[in-house]
Design a protein around this motif. Structure first.
Motif, short mmCIF file in Angstrom:
data_model
loop_
_atom_site.label_atom_id
_atom_site.label_comp_id
_atom_site.label_asym_id
_atom_site.label_seq_id
_atom_site.Cartn_x
_atom_site.Cartn_y
_atom_site.Cartn_z
N ARG A 33 0.83 -1.21 0.00
CA ARG A 33 0.00 0.00 0.00
C ARG A 33 0.86 1.26 0.00
NH1 ARG A 33 -3.14 -2.88 3.81
NH2 ARG A 33 -2.11 -1.73 5.50
N ALA A 34 1.91 1.24 0.82
CA ALA A 34 2.77 2.42 0.90
C ALA A 34 3.47 2.69 -0.43
CB ALA A 34 3.80 2.23 2.01
N HIS A 35 3.88 1.62 -1.13
CA HIS A 35 4.56 1.83 -2.42
C HIS A 35 3.58 2.34 -3.48
CE1 HIS A 35 7.70 1.65 -5.30
NE2 HIS A 35 7.12 0.72 -6.03
N SER A 36 2.37 1.79 -3.50
CA SER A 36 1.37 2.29 -4.45
C SER A 36 1.09 3.77 -4.21
CB SER A 36 0.07 1.47 -4.31
OG SER A 36 0.23 0.17 -4.80
N ALA A 37 0.92 4.15 -2.94
CA ALA A 37 0.64 5.56 -2.62
C ALA A 37 1.83 6.44 -2.98
CB ALA A 37 0.32 5.69 -1.13
N ASP A 38 3.04 5.96 -2.73
CA ASP A 38 4.24 6.75 -3.02
C ASP A 38 4.38 6.98 -4.52
OD1 ASP A 38 6.62 8.06 -1.97
OD2 ASP A 38 7.75 6.47 -2.96
N MET A 39 4.17 5.93 -5.32
CA MET A 39 4.25 6.09 -6.78
C MET A 39 3.24 7.12 -7.27
SD MET A 39 5.02 2.35 -8.47
CE MET A 39 3.59 1.51 -7.76
N ALA A 40 2.02 7.03 -6.73
CA ALA A 40 0.97 7.95 -7.17
C ALA A 40 1.28 9.39 -6.76
CB ALA A 40 -0.37 7.51 -6.59
N GLN A 41 1.70 9.56 -5.52
CA GLN A 41 1.89 10.92 -5.00
C GLN A 41 3.15 11.59 -5.53
OE1 GLN A 41 1.70 10.11 -0.79
NE2 GLN A 41 -0.52 9.75 -0.85
N ARG A 42 4.19 10.78 -5.82
CA ARG A 42 5.43 11.36 -6.32
C ARG A 42 5.59 11.19 -7.83
NH1 ARG A 42 10.66 10.56 -2.61
NH2 ARG A 42 10.00 8.46 -2.05
N ARG A 43 4.56 10.67 -8.47
CA ARG A 43 4.48 10.63 -9.93
C ARG A 43 5.64 9.86 -10.56
NH1 ARG A 43 -0.40 11.58 -11.45
NH2 ARG A 43 0.34 12.26 -13.49
N TYR A 44 5.86 8.62 -10.12
CA TYR A 44 6.84 7.76 -10.78
C TYR A 44 6.24 6.37 -10.87
CZ TYR A 44 8.11 5.65 -6.24
OH TYR A 44 8.09 4.99 -5.04
N PHE A 45 6.88 5.49 -11.63
CA PHE A 45 6.41 4.12 -11.79
C PHE A 45 7.63 3.21 -11.87
CE2 PHE A 45 3.47 0.88 -12.66
CZ PHE A 45 3.94 0.09 -13.71
N ASP A 46 8.00 2.65 -10.73
CA ASP A 46 9.22 1.86 -10.67
C ASP A 46 9.22 1.07 -9.37
OD1 ASP A 46 11.91 0.90 -10.85
OD2 ASP A 46 12.44 2.69 -12.01
N HIS A 47 10.02 0.01 -9.34
CA HIS A 47 10.19 -0.75 -8.10
C HIS A 47 11.09 -0.01 -7.13
CE1 HIS A 47 8.13 -4.24 -9.70
NE2 HIS A 47 8.82 -4.09 -10.82
N THR A 48 11.98 0.83 -7.63
CA THR A 48 12.88 1.60 -6.78
C THR A 48 12.36 3.02 -6.66
OG1 THR A 48 14.77 0.26 -7.51
CG2 THR A 48 15.26 2.38 -6.47
N ALA A 49 12.16 3.46 -5.43
CA ALA A 49 11.64 4.80 -5.18
C ALA A 49 12.70 5.84 -5.49
CB ALA A 49 11.21 4.92 -3.71
N PRO A 50 12.31 7.11 -5.67
CA PRO A 50 13.29 8.16 -5.96
C PRO A 50 14.40 8.27 -4.91
CG PRO A 50 11.08 8.95 -6.42
CD PRO A 50 10.93 7.61 -5.78
N ASP A 51 14.12 7.87 -3.67
CA ASP A 51 15.16 7.93 -2.64
C ASP A 51 16.04 6.69 -2.63
OD1 ASP A 51 13.52 5.97 -1.58
OD2 ASP A 51 12.95 7.11 0.21
N GLY A 52 15.84 5.78 -3.59
CA GLY A 52 16.66 4.59 -3.70
C GLY A 52 16.15 3.38 -2.96
N THR A 53 15.03 3.50 -2.26
CA THR A 53 14.47 2.37 -1.51
C THR A 53 13.94 1.32 -2.47
OG1 THR A 53 13.80 3.93 0.21
CG2 THR A 53 12.84 1.72 0.30
N ASP A 54 14.34 0.05 -2.25
CA ASP A 54 13.89 -1.02 -3.13
C ASP A 54 12.87 -1.90 -2.41
OD1 ASP A 54 15.23 -2.94 -1.53
OD2 ASP A 54 17.03 -2.86 -2.75
N PRO A 55 12.25 -2.86 -3.12
CA PRO A 55 11.21 -3.67 -2.48
C PRO A 55 11.68 -4.41 -1.23
CG PRO A 55 11.15 -3.97 -4.85
CD PRO A 55 12.37 -3.17 -4.55
N GLY A 56 12.89 -4.98 -1.26
CA GLY A 56 13.38 -5.71 -0.10
C GLY A 56 13.49 -4.81 1.12
#
Length: 205
Positions: A112-135
């Motif tokens: 849920r947090a990753h879905s919300a983060d992608m939507a709110q920060r306007r990106y689409f990737d497994h790695t967040a803009p801050d470098g956080t990965d799924p693991g």
């Protein structure tokens, strides 16, 4: 090869194993191909599969298959899309001879947090803009994993359509039908312009 889907974008990670587990750590980033025209969605090329270890530790014992999504006990209540995705995943796993995955609140929180983060920060990737990965997200949610896999998608309006998109893509299908996984968390965040941002976080302890 890039496959064009009827709806939405999708991307999958391969299985990632911790050092010292039944196979060496392997991370294969799945590139996301941005559509030049939002009305012409594409799916990223599937990553190569991760071969099982010659001496796998085997999947964790699975509980009985959760009941399929049915009518809500509250009259007139809308169906819960993440619960529908879980039920559809277990239908596909049963057909493939894999044990059912059971819902896990920690994986669901990470998804849920990753879905919300992608939507709110306007990106689409497994790695967040801050470098956080799924693991890292799964670990931060409190789940001590030995293996995980993540599927993401955007633009699909409901559980049936997003599952159809994932099952028609080899990389996503591989995560869904990986018998090693025993738990699943599903996240959904809806936006007016993109529809839904979906995340599946599969894992084994």
């Amino acid at each position: 090869m890039i496959a064009v889907l009827a709806l939405g974008l999708a991307a999958a990670t391969t299985v990632v194993l911790r050092p010292g587990s039944s196979a060496s750590t392997r991370v294969a980033a799945a590139g996301v191909v941005a559509a030049s025209d939002p009305a012409t969605p594409v799916v990223a090329p599937a990553p190569p599969p991760v071969s099982p270890s010659p001496t796998p530790s085997g999947p964790a014992p699975a509980s009985s298959t959760p009941p399929a999504a049915g009518p809500s006990p509250r009259l007139g209540a809308p169906p819960d899309p993440p619960a529908q995705v879980l039920a559809l995943v277990n239908q596909e796993r049963a057909r493939a001879g894999c044990p059912a995955v059971t819902p896990d609140a920690r994986l669901a929180a990470a998804a849920r947090a990753h879905s919300a983060d992608m939507a709110q920060r306007r990106y689409f990737d497994h790695t967040a803009p801050d470098g956080t990965d799924p693991g890292q997200r799964i670990t931060a949610a409190g789940y001590a994993w030995s293996a995980y896999g993540e599927n993401i998608a955007a633009g699909y309006p409901d559980a049936v359509s997003v599952m159809r998109g994932w099952m028609n893509s080899p990389g996503h299908r591989e995560n869904i039908l990986n018998c090693r996984f025993s738990n699943l968390g599903v996240g959904l965040y809806r936006t007016p312009d993109r529809g839904g941002y979906w995340t599946q976080d599969f894992a084994a302890p």
